[in-house]
Design a protein around this motif. Structure first.
Motif, PDB file in Angstrom:
ATOM      1  N   VAL A  31      -1.564   2.960   6.835  1.00  0.00           N
ATOM      2  CA  VAL A  31      -1.010   3.973   5.893  1.00  0.00           C
ATOM      3  C   VAL A  31      -1.589   5.334   6.098  1.00  0.00           C
ATOM      4  O   VAL A  31      -0.830   6.217   6.243  1.00  0.00           O
ATOM      5  CB  VAL A  31      -0.749   3.484   4.579  1.00  0.00           C
ATOM      6  CG1 VAL A  31      -0.194   4.660   3.865  1.00  0.00           C
ATOM      7  CG2 VAL A  31       0.040   2.295   4.503  1.00  0.00           C
ATOM      8  N   ASP A  32      -2.894   5.601   6.349  1.00  0.00           N
ATOM      9  CA  ASP A  32      -3.713   6.642   6.566  1.00  0.00           C
ATOM     10  C   ASP A  32      -3.282   7.222   7.789  1.00  0.00           C
ATOM     11  O   ASP A  32      -2.619   8.619   8.036  1.00  0.00           O
ATOM     12  CB  ASP A  32      -5.014   6.502   6.627  1.00  0.00           C
ATOM     13  CG  ASP A  32      -5.918   6.565   5.509  1.00  0.00           C
ATOM     14  OD1 ASP A  32      -5.086   6.409   4.271  1.00  0.00           O
ATOM     15  OD2 ASP A  32      -6.956   5.890   5.487  1.00  0.00           O
ATOM     16  N   ARG A  33      -3.006   6.527   8.964  1.00  0.00           N
ATOM     17  CA  ARG A  33      -2.451   6.867  10.106  1.00  0.00           C
ATOM     18  C   ARG A  33      -1.249   7.344  10.420  1.00  0.00           C
ATOM     19  O   ARG A  33      -0.677   8.416  10.828  1.00  0.00           O
ATOM     20  CB  ARG A  33      -2.723   5.661  11.169  1.00  0.00           C
ATOM     21  CG  ARG A  33      -4.172   5.477  11.568  1.00  0.00           C
ATOM     22  CD  ARG A  33      -4.334   4.403  12.723  1.00  0.00           C
ATOM     23  NE  ARG A  33      -5.692   4.156  12.914  1.00  0.00           N
ATOM     24  CZ  ARG A  33      -6.080   3.877  14.049  1.00  0.00           C
ATOM     25  NH1 ARG A  33      -5.363   3.806  15.013  1.00  0.00           N
ATOM     26  NH2 ARG A  33      -7.355   3.249  14.263  1.00  0.00           N
ATOM     27  N   GLU A  83       0.641   8.340   7.604  1.00  0.00           N
ATOM     28  CA  GLU A  83       0.722   9.695   6.739  1.00  0.00           C
ATOM     29  C   GLU A  83       0.087  10.914   7.445  1.00  0.00           C
ATOM     30  O   GLU A  83       0.772  12.067   7.261  1.00  0.00           O
ATOM     31  CB  GLU A  83      -0.218   9.436   5.666  1.00  0.00           C
ATOM     32  CG  GLU A  83       0.673   8.554   4.452  1.00  0.00           C
ATOM     33  CD  GLU A  83       0.026   8.415   3.272  1.00  0.00           C
ATOM     34  OE1 GLU A  83      -1.007   8.901   3.164  1.00  0.00           O
ATOM     35  OE2 GLU A  83       0.962   8.187   2.089  1.00  0.00           O
ATOM     36  N   ARG A  84      -0.847  10.814   8.421  1.00  0.00           N
ATOM     37  CA  ARG A  84      -1.256  11.865   9.235  1.00  0.00           C
ATOM     38  C   ARG A  84      -0.210  12.180  10.095  1.00  0.00           C
ATOM     39  O   ARG A  84      -0.128  13.431  10.386  1.00  0.00           O
ATOM     40  CB  ARG A  84      -2.840  11.504   9.919  1.00  0.00           C
ATOM     41  CG  ARG A  84      -3.827  11.425   9.109  1.00  0.00           C
ATOM     42  CD  ARG A  84      -5.149  11.468  10.029  1.00  0.00           C
ATOM     43  NE  ARG A  84      -5.008  10.262  10.760  1.00  0.00           N
ATOM     44  CZ  ARG A  84      -5.765   9.049  10.431  1.00  0.00           C
ATOM     45  NH1 ARG A  84      -6.577   9.042   9.081  1.00  0.00           N
ATOM     46  NH2 ARG A  84      -6.123   8.070  11.122  1.00  0.00           N
ATOM     47  N   GLU A 139       0.820  -1.108   0.112  1.00  0.00           N
ATOM     48  CA  GLU A 139      -0.129   0.045  -0.118  1.00  0.00           C
ATOM     49  C   GLU A 139       1.025   1.338  -0.038  1.00  0.00           C
ATOM     50  O   GLU A 139       0.579   2.389  -0.714  1.00  0.00           O
ATOM     51  CB  GLU A 139      -0.916   0.070   1.361  1.00  0.00           C
ATOM     52  CG  GLU A 139      -1.723   1.289   1.309  1.00  0.00           C
ATOM     53  CD  GLU A 139      -2.778   1.259   0.264  1.00  0.00           C
ATOM     54  OE1 GLU A 139      -3.527   2.372   0.260  1.00  0.00           O
ATOM     55  OE2 GLU A 139      -3.097   0.163  -0.449  1.00  0.00           O
ATOM     56  N   ARG A 156       0.956   4.014  -2.932  1.00  0.00           N
ATOM     57  CA  ARG A 156       0.563   5.592  -2.839  1.00  0.00           C
ATOM     58  C   ARG A 156       2.012   6.375  -3.220  1.00  0.00           C
ATOM     59  O   ARG A 156       1.867   7.542  -3.414  1.00  0.00           O
ATOM     60  CB  ARG A 156       0.196   5.772  -1.264  1.00  0.00           C
ATOM     61  CG  ARG A 156      -1.013   5.258  -1.004  1.00  0.00           C
ATOM     62  CD  ARG A 156      -1.519   5.901   0.298  1.00  0.00           C
ATOM     63  NE  ARG A 156      -2.752   4.874   0.923  1.00  0.00           N
ATOM     64  CZ  ARG A 156      -3.379   5.288   1.749  1.00  0.00           C
ATOM     65  NH1 ARG A 156      -2.955   6.472   2.486  1.00  0.00           N
ATOM     66  NH2 ARG A 156      -4.220   4.489   2.558  1.00  0.00           N
ATOM     67  N   ARG A 166      -4.608   0.071   4.389  1.00  0.00           N
ATOM     68  CA  ARG A 166      -4.925   1.393   4.000  1.00  0.00           C
ATOM     69  C   ARG A 166      -5.105   2.178   5.271  1.00  0.00           C
ATOM     70  O   ARG A 166      -4.668   3.439   5.445  1.00  0.00           O
ATOM     71  CB  ARG A 166      -6.360   1.384   3.359  1.00  0.00           C
ATOM     72  CG  ARG A 166      -6.030   0.844   1.959  1.00  0.00           C
ATOM     73  CD  ARG A 166      -7.460   0.863   0.995  1.00  0.00           C
ATOM     74  NE  ARG A 166      -7.307   0.583  -0.168  1.00  0.00           N
ATOM     75  CZ  ARG A 166      -8.333   0.517  -1.056  1.00  0.00           C
ATOM     76  NH1 ARG A 166      -9.522   0.873  -0.796  1.00  0.00           N
ATOM     77  NH2 ARG A 166      -8.137  -0.150  -2.399  1.00  0.00           N
ATOM     78  N   GLU A 167      -5.948   1.452   6.434  1.00  0.00           N
ATOM     79  CA  GLU A 167      -5.985   2.247   7.783  1.00  0.00           C
ATOM     80  C   GLU A 167      -4.814   2.592   8.307  1.00  0.00           C
ATOM     81  O   GLU A 167      -4.496   3.568   8.834  1.00  0.00           O
ATOM     82  CB  GLU A 167      -6.951   1.441   8.736  1.00  0.00           C
ATOM     83  CG  GLU A 167      -6.866   1.760  10.095  1.00  0.00           C
ATOM     84  CD  GLU A 167      -7.983   3.049  10.230  1.00  0.00           C
ATOM     85  OE1 GLU A 167      -7.989   3.743  11.139  1.00  0.00           O
ATOM     86  OE2 GLU A 167      -8.692   3.073   9.281  1.00  0.00           O
ATOM     87  N   THR A 211       4.194   3.239  14.100  1.00  0.00           N
ATOM     88  CA  THR A 211       2.694   2.489  14.404  1.00  0.00           C
ATOM     89  C   THR A 211       2.952   1.156  14.504  1.00  0.00           C
ATOM     90  O   THR A 211       3.564   0.459  13.674  1.00  0.00           O
ATOM     91  CB  THR A 211       2.155   2.910  13.033  1.00  0.00           C
ATOM     92  OG1 THR A 211       2.172   4.397  12.874  1.00  0.00           O
ATOM     93  CG2 THR A 211       0.621   2.636  13.206  1.00  0.00           C
TER      94      THR A 211
END
Length: 415
Positions: A402-404, A406-407, A29, A33, A399-400, A381
């Motif tokens: 990587v979202d975290r 990246e934030r 993932e 991105r 996805r969850e 993480t």
């Protein structure tokens, strides 16, 4: 590390620890991105999918069981769709074989209604209530008072999915370091130092997906000591090969105990055609106790020194006696499955079965954690709890995660 595997002088952008299906999906993932990102994947074993991913039942779950609004509920439904898409695009053998959850008593019928409501709330596709006379239309050899039919539940070889993911990562330029045990992660300035038994690797951020060893690694890397992983060994029986009609077309499950995160002894037809009965669920003597005689003094001490272990034992001692009976008697385990598929009593068992070990997080107060748990510390993480349906959910969970992170990178002012 060999010359071919030596990291770049200024390190990596991101390191991922653990080459089970979740770690592999996370690395993939990230590259999806961020094409060209410098990624390293570190795995303690000499091959991918060596533990939970390679020792599970191979079921693509549909999302019936999980509390609406939980990570499991959301990510399982999304993850199943992504898993089917991935397998279809790459020609990986899989099948929407379907599953029945069967109620055998009036009390279980009430539990089945709760599951039906959960499945609808979670958006499980195609879920259907069956009365007793309708059950043989789906599973001719199955009996019960009522059942839920989930046609979107499937079967796949998750180890094969992992081998494909590993190959794609290497082809995309990721560095995959197998046989490299990560001991801890330290933070130095804006870099994370991953200390391994083969030297140090530095990265801008680390995502750990260490499965059975997730609590140890996160604790040594600065995260809190709660929850802790308690390994539960799950043993399966297999039916002997036969020219007779298979006892199930897909999968048949009982209504599970709502107080436990386990699904009970069930019957599964696998992608290769073999049929298994199980699993059991009993505390293991080691985190890699694929043989029942495997004992680790270190793992036993971790169990004995954790207050949550003893609180779980006091709460579920009756369940433990049932599991001991299954552990000691193949006949007892087969009889449990025969309650909803009586034909199993007439089928021969294979001489040898299989076993896996489930990483189950347990809180200090004795609560069996029934959702995915993700914690964050500076530079890392950590996936702290990812039991079933983590394999089904792998792409959505990636996805969850990587979202975290990246934030976190955005909050730190980095692109």
């Amino acid at each position: 590390m060999s010359e071919k595997q030596r990291p770049p002088e200024n390190g990596f952008d991101i390191a991922v620890v653990g080459a089970g299906i979740v770690g592999l999906a996370v690395a993939g993932e990230i590259l999806r991105r961020r094409p060209g990102a410098r990624i390293v994947l570190l795995e303690r074993e000499p091959e991918v999918a060596a533990h939970q991913t390679g020792h599970n039942s191979g079921v693509i779950h549909s999302g019936i069981y999980y509390t609406p609004g939980s990570l499991k509920a959301r990510l399982c439904v999304e993850g199943a769709a992504l898993m089917y898409e991935y397998c279809e695009q790459r020609g990986i053998p899989h099948e929407r074989a379907g599953k029945l959850i069967v109620a055998r008593t009036k009390r279980e019928v009430e539990g089945l209604r709760v599951l039906h409501e959960r499945g609808i709330a979670n958006g499980v596709p195609g879920l259907r209530w069956l009365e007793s006379h309708e059950i043989p239309e789906v599973e001719p050899m199955c009996v019960g008072l009522a059942a839920l039919h989930s046609p979107n539940t499937g079967i796949v070889d998750y180890a094969e999915v992992c081998r494909r993911l590993e190959r794609e990562l290497r082809e995309s330029g990721a560095t995959v370091l197998l046989g490299t045990r990560v001991e801890r992660i330290d933070r130095s300035g804006d870099r994370s130092i991953v200390r391994t038994d083969r030297g140090e690797v530095n990265a801008g951020w680390v995502v750990t997906c260490a499965g059975l060893w997730s609590d140890e690694l996160s604790r040594r890397s600065g995260a809190e000591d709660n929850p802790r992983i308690v390994p539960f060994r799950g043993a399966y029986l297999h039916l002997a090969p036969s020219d007779a009609e298979p006892v199930v077309r897909g999968m048949v499950y009982p209504v599970p105990d709502p107080d436990l995160p386990f699904l009970g002894v069930h019957i599964t037809r696998h992608i290769g055609g073999e049929i298994s009965i199980g699993p059991t669920a009993f505390v293991a003597g080691a985190k890699d106790a694929y043989r029942i005689t495997r004992i680790s003094a270190r793992d036993l001490w971790s169990l004995a020194s954790w207050p949550g272990t003893w609180r779980v034992a006091r709460k579920f001692w009756r369940t433990a006696f049932t599991e001991i009976r299954f552990l000691l008697s193949r006949r007892a385990m087969r009889s449990a499955a025969a309650e909803f598929v009586p034909e199993i009593r007439r089928r021969a068992l294979a001489a040898h079965g299989a076993a896996g070990v489930r990483a189950q997080a347990v809180d200090r107060d004795g609560t069996l954690v029934d959702d995915f748990v993700i914690s964050e510390v500076p530079g890392a993480t950590h996936v702290r709890n990812a039991p079933s349906p983590a394999a089904t959910s792998a792409f959505a969970l990636a996805r969850e995660l990587v979202d975290r992170f990246e934030r976190n990178l955005g909050a730190a002012g980095r692109p």
